[in-house]
Design an enzyme around this catalytic site. Structure first.
Site, PDB file in Angstrom:
ATOM      1  N   SER A  35       0.827  -1.216   0.000  1.00 48.71           N
ATOM      2  CA  SER A  35       0.000   0.000   0.000  1.00 48.71           C
ATOM      3  C   SER A  35       0.858   1.261   0.000  1.00 48.71           C
ATOM      4  CB  SER A  35      -0.921   0.013   1.222  1.00 48.71           C
ATOM      5  OG  SER A  35      -1.751  -1.122   1.229  1.00 48.71           O
TER       6      SER A  35
HETATM    7  N1  SAM Z   1      -0.443  -3.821   4.207  1.00 47.12           N
HETATM    8  C1  SAM Z   1      -0.089  -4.673   3.108  1.00 47.12           C
HETATM    9  C2  SAM Z   1       1.136  -4.112   2.407  1.00 47.12           C
HETATM   10  O1  SAM Z   1       1.219  -2.899   2.289  1.00 47.12           O
HETATM   11  O2  SAM Z   1       1.968  -4.868   1.909  1.00 47.12           O
HETATM   12  C3  SAM Z   1      -1.281  -4.734   2.163  1.00 47.12           C
HETATM   13  C4  SAM Z   1      -1.070  -5.570   0.985  1.00 47.12           C
HETATM   14  S1  SAM Z   1      -2.339  -5.645  -0.268  1.00 47.12           S
HETATM   15  C5  SAM Z   1      -2.982  -4.036  -0.475  1.00 47.12           C
HETATM   16  C6  SAM Z   1      -3.651  -6.571   0.490  1.00 47.12           C
HETATM   17  C7  SAM Z   1      -3.334  -8.012   0.796  1.00 47.12           C
HETATM   18  O3  SAM Z   1      -4.514  -8.649   1.309  1.00 47.12           O
HETATM   19  C8  SAM Z   1      -2.896  -8.867  -0.400  1.00 47.12           C
HETATM   20  O4  SAM Z   1      -1.636  -9.417  -0.137  1.00 47.12           O
HETATM   21  C9  SAM Z   1      -3.976  -9.939  -0.505  1.00 47.12           C
HETATM   22  O5  SAM Z   1      -3.487 -11.189  -0.955  1.00 47.12           O
HETATM   23  C10 SAM Z   1      -4.466  -9.996   0.915  1.00 47.12           C
HETATM   24  N2  SAM Z   1      -5.801 -10.582   1.095  1.00 47.12           N
HETATM   25  C11 SAM Z   1      -6.897 -10.460   0.321  1.00 47.12           C
HETATM   26  N3  SAM Z   1      -7.920 -11.147   0.843  1.00 47.12           N
HETATM   27  C12 SAM Z   1      -7.460 -11.730   1.991  1.00 47.12           C
HETATM   28  C13 SAM Z   1      -8.049 -12.547   2.993  1.00 47.12           C
HETATM   29  N4  SAM Z   1      -9.323 -12.960   2.952  1.00 47.12           N
HETATM   30  N5  SAM Z   1      -7.280 -12.943   4.024  1.00 47.12           N
HETATM   31  C14 SAM Z   1      -5.979 -12.571   4.121  1.00 47.12           C
HETATM   32  N6  SAM Z   1      -5.370 -11.781   3.193  1.00 47.12           N
HETATM   33  C15 SAM Z   1      -6.110 -11.364   2.152  1.00 47.12           C
END
Ligand code: SAM
Length: 218
Positions: free
Chosen positions: A66
């Site tokens: 993010s």
């Molecule tokens: N704070 C993190 C970062 O900056 O690296 C956010 C990463 S990204 C915007 C959101 C993440 O949520 C992704 O890696 C995605 O695979 C994960 N995600 C989506 N649905 C999910 C779920 N049900 N449970 C766990 N992770 C999930």
């Protein structure tokens, strides 16, 4: 944190912190966390030169780390205490997990994509952080074994608020979650009060979808 790779990009990191301040982030503990954690270790080497831009960056598997301002905003809103127990949904790169270790007592983090969870674990280790308790799975179900949590942060967009996350909030606990469609969402803050759950609408946001039983379909 020490070591030559960790210390790289010091000037760029300081400029990012100034930019965050200009964009309204004033919590000193949050800004200090950004100074402590080397974001360049949490992005793929191909985009490492862009690690200190205030922008989301690709981390593979169609996912992103993010925008720093978004991480900072979440952390400022939560005003964490050093004793807080925190659950993060969507470990992604592991960068926000690392920031959380600077501000809270215990950090639990769930990611649904095993490769990302593995890479996040390696990046955390590379900066000497061994205290994040990680799991691969569907974060929309929360992590009941370690509940209740003083704060739950969801780093992906949900069509609605997953009830298991609300149920796992401690008294006074807060949940931050972007809710809306796949393209655009509003950041919601839910707080458990003695009489129920208080809901506040905050900024407009754009996140990748939260995929799971109480989120979007894959
Ligand atoms: N704070 C993190 C970062 O900056 O690296 C956010 C990463 S990204 C915007 C959101 C993440 O949520 C992704 O890696 C995605 O695979 C994960 N995600 C989506 N649905 C999910 C779920 N049900 N449970 C766990 N992770 C999930």
């Amino acid at each position: 944190m020490a070591g030559p790779v960790v210390r790289q990009f010091g000037g760029a990191r300081r400029r990012l912190i100034e930019e965050l301040q200009q964009k309204g982030i004033s919590d000193i503990a949050v800004l200090k966390a950004f100074d402590d954690v080397p974001r360049h270790l949490f992005v793929p080497t191909g985009v490492r030169h862009r690690a200190y831009e205030d922008a989301p960056l690709p981390i593979g598997h169609g996912q992103t780390i993010s925008q720093p301002w978004v991480h900072a905003k979440y952390l400022e809103l939560l005003a964490l205490k050093p004793t807080d127990r925190v659950l993060e949904i969507g470990t992604g790169s592991g960068f926000q997990s690392a920031l959380l270790t600077r501000l809270a007592g215990q950090v639990f983090s769930i990611e649904r994509i095993p490769d990302l969870a593995r890479e996040a674990h390696a990046a955390l280790g590379a900066c000497g952080i061994t205290t994040v308790v990680q799991r691969v799975g569907d974060g929309t179900l929360g992590w009941p074994e370690f509940a209740p949590y003083d704060a739950i942060l969801v780093g992906a967009a949900s069509p609605d608020v997953p009830q298991p996350l609300v149920d796992q909030l401690a008294p006074g606990g807060q949940l931050l979650i972007p809710v809306g469609g796949r393209e655009e969402q509003v950041l919601l803050r839910l707080r458990r009060t003695p009489t129920g759950v208080e809901r506040t609408r905050l900024d407009a946001m754009r996140f990748v979808p939260l995929i799971g039983q109480h989120g979007f379909e894959a």
